[in-house]
Design a protein around this motif. Structure first.
Motif, mmCIF file in Angstrom:
data_model
loop_
_atom_site.group_PDB
_atom_site.id
_atom_site.type_symbol
_atom_site.label_atom_id
_atom_site.label_comp_id
_atom_site.label_asym_id
_atom_site.label_seq_id
_atom_site.Cartn_x
_atom_site.Cartn_y
_atom_site.Cartn_z
ATOM 1 N N ASP A 32 12.474 82.504 31.054
ATOM 2 C CA ASP A 32 12.447 81.073 30.750
ATOM 3 C C ASP A 32 12.647 80.863 29.240
ATOM 4 N N ASP A 62 14.990 72.071 30.382
ATOM 5 C CA ASP A 62 15.618 71.632 31.643
ATOM 6 C C ASP A 62 14.539 71.349 32.699
ATOM 7 N N LYS A 63 13.562 72.254 32.759
ATOM 8 C CA LYS A 63 12.516 72.120 33.780
ATOM 9 C C LYS A 63 11.632 70.896 33.519
ATOM 10 N N ALA A 80 13.592 67.854 34.607
ATOM 11 C CA ALA A 80 13.608 67.751 36.074
ATOM 12 C C ALA A 80 12.246 67.319 36.606
ATOM 13 N N TRP A 132 14.781 73.738 37.666
ATOM 14 C CA TRP A 132 15.372 72.616 36.930
ATOM 15 C C TRP A 132 16.324 71.792 37.790
ATOM 16 N N ARG A 137 15.829 76.450 29.024
ATOM 17 C CA ARG A 137 15.457 76.369 30.444
ATOM 18 C C ARG A 137 14.158 75.593 30.617
#
Ligand code: PGA
Length: 256
Positions: free
Chosen positions: A103, A110-111, A114, A67, A107
């Motif tokens: 994960d 977030d990934k 990103a 991320w 998360r």
């Protein structure tokens, strides 16, 4: 219109010789007709596979990316690094990542954020466990997993997202969801997307994953909300992946 998408997830399989043989078979098969074909090799082989499939129309993605764009994250790979290796796609939230590598929904969100920032096309994987299905909470689980991401990325992010519905009980078990079970969940997911951001739902591709084979792929593609497949085990045999691509070509794009 939703162009069919066939994605092969090699997981932690493959080596240099495998890649050469695989890419050779893809070259001999020629370009898929009106079907997007993606392959997700282990990250260390991304650039090798990108080079090997050049000119075939096959695209390459990472199975996971971090991320953050850089930092003290030993063993991790940033989305910008994936991009630099020539890959255009990334998976997020695969059930093996959720179950084995911590994960969480947050998360995963977030990934995805990103990945979008790094100009990768993310595929969000969602899906319930057997216990959750038997308890009648399959839709609630999928709605939660999707909702956390949708909340973060908004309409603009959703327009660049694909979703893979992968019931955990169907992954690597040989026990695929019936086309009707998968269709029900896909239609439900599309209704969630529709509720959040109208126009996007018609174009957002929802893939099914979990023991997809050349044998069961035609019936899955025939369902109006199954726009593609995420294939694990069967994608390790290139002829089987190609047979699934043929099944997608036969059905063509969904327009509902
Ligand atoms: P499988 O894996 O096709 O081997 O069930 C699917 C996946 O994990 O994406």
């Amino acid at each position: 219109m939703r162009r069919p998408l066939v994605a092969g997830n090699w997981k932690m399989h493959g080596d240099a010789g495998f890649i050469e043989a695989y890419a050779g078979a893809l070259r001999r098969a020629g370009r898929a007709k009106d079907v997007d074909v993606l392959v997700f090799p282990p990250a260390c082989y991304l650039d090798r596979l990108v080079a090997a499939v050049a000119g075939t129309g096959v695209e390459v993605g990472a199975q996971n990316a971090h991320w953050a764009n850089d930092g003290a994250f030993t063993g991790e790979i940033a989305p910008g690094m994936v991009r630099e290796l020539g890959a255009g796609w990334v998976l997020a939230g695969h059930s093996e990542r959720r179950a084995l590598f911590g994960d969480t929904d947050e998360r995963v969100a977030d990934k995805i954020v990103a990945a979008l920032e790094a100009n990768l096309q993310p595929i969000l994987c969602v899906g319930e466990s057997l216990a959750e299905r038997e308890a009648g909470s399959a839709e609630a689980v999928v709605a939660r997993q999707f909702g956390v991401v949708a909340e973060r990325i908004g309409r603009e992010g959703l327009a660049r997202l694909s979703v893979a519905y992968e019931p955990v009980w169907a992954i690597g078990t040989g026990r695929t969801a019936s086309p009707a079970q998968a269709q029900d969940m896909h239609a439900y997911l599309r209704s969630l997307i529709e509720a959040r951001s109208g126009g996007v739902a018609r174009d957002l591709r929802i893939l099914y994953g979990g023991s997809v084979t050349p044998e069961n792929a035609p019936a899955l593609f025939a369902e109006p909300d199954i726009d593609g497949v995420l294939v694990g085990g069967a994608s390790l045999v290139v002829e089987r992946l190609l047979a699934i691509v043929r099944a997608a070509e036969a059905v063509g794009a969904h327009r509902n």
